[in-house]
Scaffold this active site. Sequence first.
Site, PDB file in Angstrom:
ATOM      1  CG  ASP A 137      -3.950  -3.887  -3.134  1.00  0.00           C
ATOM      2  OD1 ASP A 137      -3.338  -4.933  -3.365  1.00  0.00           O
ATOM      3  OD2 ASP A 137      -5.168  -3.840  -2.910  1.00  0.00           O
ATOM      4  CB  CYS A 146      -1.664  -5.795   2.258  1.00  0.00           C
ATOM      5  SG  CYS A 146      -1.905  -4.468   1.047  1.00  0.00           S
ATOM      6  CE  LYS A 168      -7.568  -6.748  -3.325  1.00  0.00           C
ATOM      7  NZ  LYS A 168      -6.864  -5.582  -2.794  1.00  0.00           N
ATOM      8  CB  CYS A 197      -3.629   2.159   3.385  1.00  0.00           C
ATOM      9  SG  CYS A 197      -2.285   1.744   2.245  1.00  0.00           S
ATOM     10  CB  SER A 215      -7.971   1.944  -4.101  1.00  0.00           C
ATOM     11  OG  SER A 215      -7.547   2.198  -2.783  1.00  0.00           O
TER      12      SER A 215
END
Length: 564
Positions: free
Chosen positions: A62, A103, A105, A178, A472
Amino acid sequence: MLHGVGLTEADLNSAQIGIVAMWYEGNPCNMHLNQLAGHVKSSMQTIPDLIGFQFNTIGVSDAISMGTDGMSYSLPSRDLIADSIETVMGAHYLDGCITVPGCDKNMPGCVMAMARLNRPSLMIYGGTIQPGYSECHPEQIVDIECTFPAYAQYLKGEISDIERKDIVRHACPGAGACGGMYTANTMACAIEAMGLTLPYSSSTPATDPLKIEECKRAPYALKNLLENDIKPRDIMTKKAFENGMSIIMALGGSTNSVLHLIAMGHAAKVEIKLEDFQRMSNATPYIADLKPSGKYLMADLHSVGGTPAVLKYLLAQGKIHGDIITVTGKTLAENLASCRELGFVEGIKSNVKKGLGPGNQDLIHPFEKPIKSSGHLQILRGNLAVDGAVAKITGKEGTSFEGNALVYDSEEEMLEGLKNGQIKKGEKSVIVIRYEGPRGGPGMPEMLKPTGLLMGAGLGKDCALVTDGRFSGASHGFIVGHVSPEAAVGGNIALVETGDQISIILKPNNAGGSGGTLIVHVSDEELVERRSKWKPPKPRAEHGFLRKYINCVQSASNGCITDA
């Protein structure tokens, strides 16, 4: 064929287990997943009667695709992951599955496949990234969310280009997803609360040696699931989903979790509605000072006891169900009994300060002094969102916003408007970004760049943002997404004009099941008149995967599922 890949005649009596990683060496979230899957395979080779077969599926970043046409592939990748795992497992009739996602998804895609197949399975989260540290300002902790405001601060002359590049260069110091309570960490926490991972999976950082230990223990847990015939749908009950929603509200998790839990429920044949999120939001205080709205990162949560410590606290407060079965074969309460309570974990570096919360830390606030007395996710309805919308309101933004619409037909148009000074400080504006929904986007692109630049430009208190796209997990501000029906199918958001007055009013604990209203102050007669002149836009994708997605995806209020 199986002899050809090295199996002996005796091996043919063993259970065959798929070990699937969303490995991709081009982004930090996924770059290490093959290594983790390799540890799973090595451990499985020491267990009698288990044969592990590694395979791979995709991982879309993303953060790398953000703000580009590539973001249209992000949400669809969830269903592509689910489809590909289902395909390999189904085609070869593997007996069980261990998934290794990284990540955003990846996690819901794995769980959707696990639920569809309903064969003994568990998930190992690839783990969060460690904090980054600026060289220009060594005391400054940086992560991916810092990079968008930094660009706006640079444009305003508040920081130099050297300082901006310093933040970008150090925001991602290595492997892991993240670092804030963004979508990847949100979904990992929810899935752990549902009982589909081993304890600590969601909060152990990617580079911590404990992550390798988790990979080594996972095959033993899977063998127990096989022996006791415990399958994903046995675990994925309505109570389990409520646990997932509860921890999302407590930790301030991503709006994307609404889409994903609805889709996971569909795969598990458990009906999850928008009203379920509102009910759990009403019942659960927001207590975690985590980014993007707070100051701490997931690695800091690990330093004070991790996700199990939070779950243990929520269980003591009566906010989660302890009697659900988990992939350990024990109940959640039994798992948590041996886990640490909230407090500093000896030997782990922490940015967390001493404070008011349980165990004398200031990351998780006590129920008596929450950041917000109810959850931060609110379900809105009104003439601008007949089928619902999702607001992310932490309490710092207030409980209502009213202003004149500034309408843009794409994210790019809005960014150009910001650059050209159309969005002004001191003017209460509701920025409307439309034709970014599941079909219109296509794929509901995330609006991190708009929200990041608005906050960085100091416009967070002057503007609300409403979109049929999504956000996000790093987005914050007065933001409303997932507006349904979307503009591309003729939802009322397509009829809004610049200058229309829009009201966003939160009414948490509303008995009607809605957290508030989203209204454009235009008469029904005027909306009918505008609709008579509206024409559906030409699809942005005319062929390939995205065109197939446009043809089959359902609305955000139905989780953007593609198999119904």
